[in-house]
Design an enzyme around this catalytic site. Structure first.
Site, short mmCIF file in Angstrom:
data_model
loop_
_atom_site.label_atom_id
_atom_site.label_comp_id
_atom_site.label_asym_id
_atom_site.label_seq_id
_atom_site.Cartn_x
_atom_site.Cartn_y
_atom_site.Cartn_z
N GLU A 32 -1.94 -8.58 4.72
CA GLU A 32 -1.85 -8.78 6.17
C GLU A 32 -3.16 -8.48 6.89
O GLU A 32 -3.33 -8.85 8.05
CB GLU A 32 -0.73 -7.92 6.77
CG GLU A 32 -1.06 -6.46 7.02
CD GLU A 32 -1.07 -5.57 5.77
OE1 GLU A 32 -1.10 -4.33 5.93
OE2 GLU A 32 -1.03 -6.11 4.64
N HIS B 79 -3.65 -5.17 0.83
CA HIS B 79 -3.15 -5.50 2.17
C HIS B 79 -3.32 -6.99 2.46
O HIS B 79 -4.33 -7.40 3.04
CB HIS B 79 -3.92 -4.71 3.23
CG HIS B 79 -3.52 -3.28 3.35
ND1 HIS B 79 -2.46 -2.87 4.11
CD2 HIS B 79 -4.06 -2.16 2.80
CE1 HIS B 79 -2.34 -1.54 4.05
NE2 HIS B 79 -3.30 -1.10 3.25
N CYS C 87 0.83 -1.21 0.00
CA CYS C 87 0.00 0.00 0.00
C CYS C 87 0.87 1.27 0.00
O CYS C 87 1.41 1.63 -1.04
CB CYS C 87 -0.99 -0.03 1.16
SG CYS C 87 -2.29 1.23 1.04
#
Length: 240
Positions: free
Chosen positions: A185, A183, A96
């Protein structure tokens, strides 16, 4: 493998008790694909940069609420570090904000997109197949939360995945740099909570679409596997 986490922000304190901070998110996601990896953390947002580029086998820049064009001293210092890594051909992944910072540091352009916020799950097509993309699939759907986008690519960039909303979604530079706008994660519950915290700044239609998109399945673990494979190949190439 030792992967240095270049932390560019903190999760909102209200959300940390349930979801942890960014280093904890990446530790959980990376250890699922690299159980024995070491993950030292450098709080670059506080001016903490590695003393040398060789302290770790590879590096990863996290997301951030800050923008790469904010003119903050630590962002410029991190950009210098990225350029040094590139000059030495050392492995780096950007997520990002990290995706955008890598593009800008290497000569690209990042702006606040006229398409507005990207929230929820983004749906992307993989347009180039690489050896580290194991297991292979043609789609790459990841959770997102961003306003800025890369709009002009550096000369070295190769786009690997794209969508109408975000044409430069997954980018590889040479054999050592990789970045993604999404993302991997994030978990769905955190993405939902983040949208709700920002609902006053999101258009109502975009918020509804973002909420609805969370019913689909994200390719988070696949992307982490790709990242692990890419970093392992890049590190092996550097040490050969």
């Amino acid at each position: 493998m030792k992967i240095g986490i270049l932390q560019a922000d903190d999760v909102n304190p209200v959300l940390q008790p349930e979801h942890g901070n960014y280093p904890q998110m990446f530790e959980k996601a990376l250890r699922a694909v690299l159980p024995d990896c070491e993950l030292p953390v450098y709080r670059v947002l506080d001016g903490e940069l590695p003393a040398t580029t060789t302290e770790c086998d590879a590096w990863l820049i996290t997301g951030s609420k800050f923008g790469v064009n904010d003119g903050l001293h630590w962002i410029e210092a991190l950009s210098d570090f990225v350029r040094t890594l590139w000059a030495e051909q050392r492995p780096l992944v950007g997520i990002c904000f990290g995706h955008q910072l890598m593009a800008r540091a290497l000569g690209g352009t990042v702006v606040k997109s006229d398409k507005g916020w990207g929230v929820g799950l983004s749906f992307n097509q993989v347009i180039e197949r690489k050896p580290w993309m194991q297991p292979w699939q043609e789609e790459l759907d990841l959770l997102v939360s961003h306003q800025d986008q890369v709009v002009v690519l550096p000369e070295e960039a190769q786009v690997l995945a794209s969508s109408d909303f975000c044409p430069y979604y997954l980018i590889q530079y040479g054999e050592c740099f990789l970045s993604v706008q999404g993302h991997p994660e994030f978990c769905v519950d955190y993405c939902r909570a983040l949208m709700e915290m920002r609902r006053d700044s999101l258009p109502a239609a975009r918020l509804r679409a973002g909420r609805a998109s969370l019913n689909a399945e994200a390719d988070s673990q696949l992307m982490m596997q790709w990242i692990a494979s890419f970093l392992q190949m890049a590190a092996a190439r550097l040490s050969a």
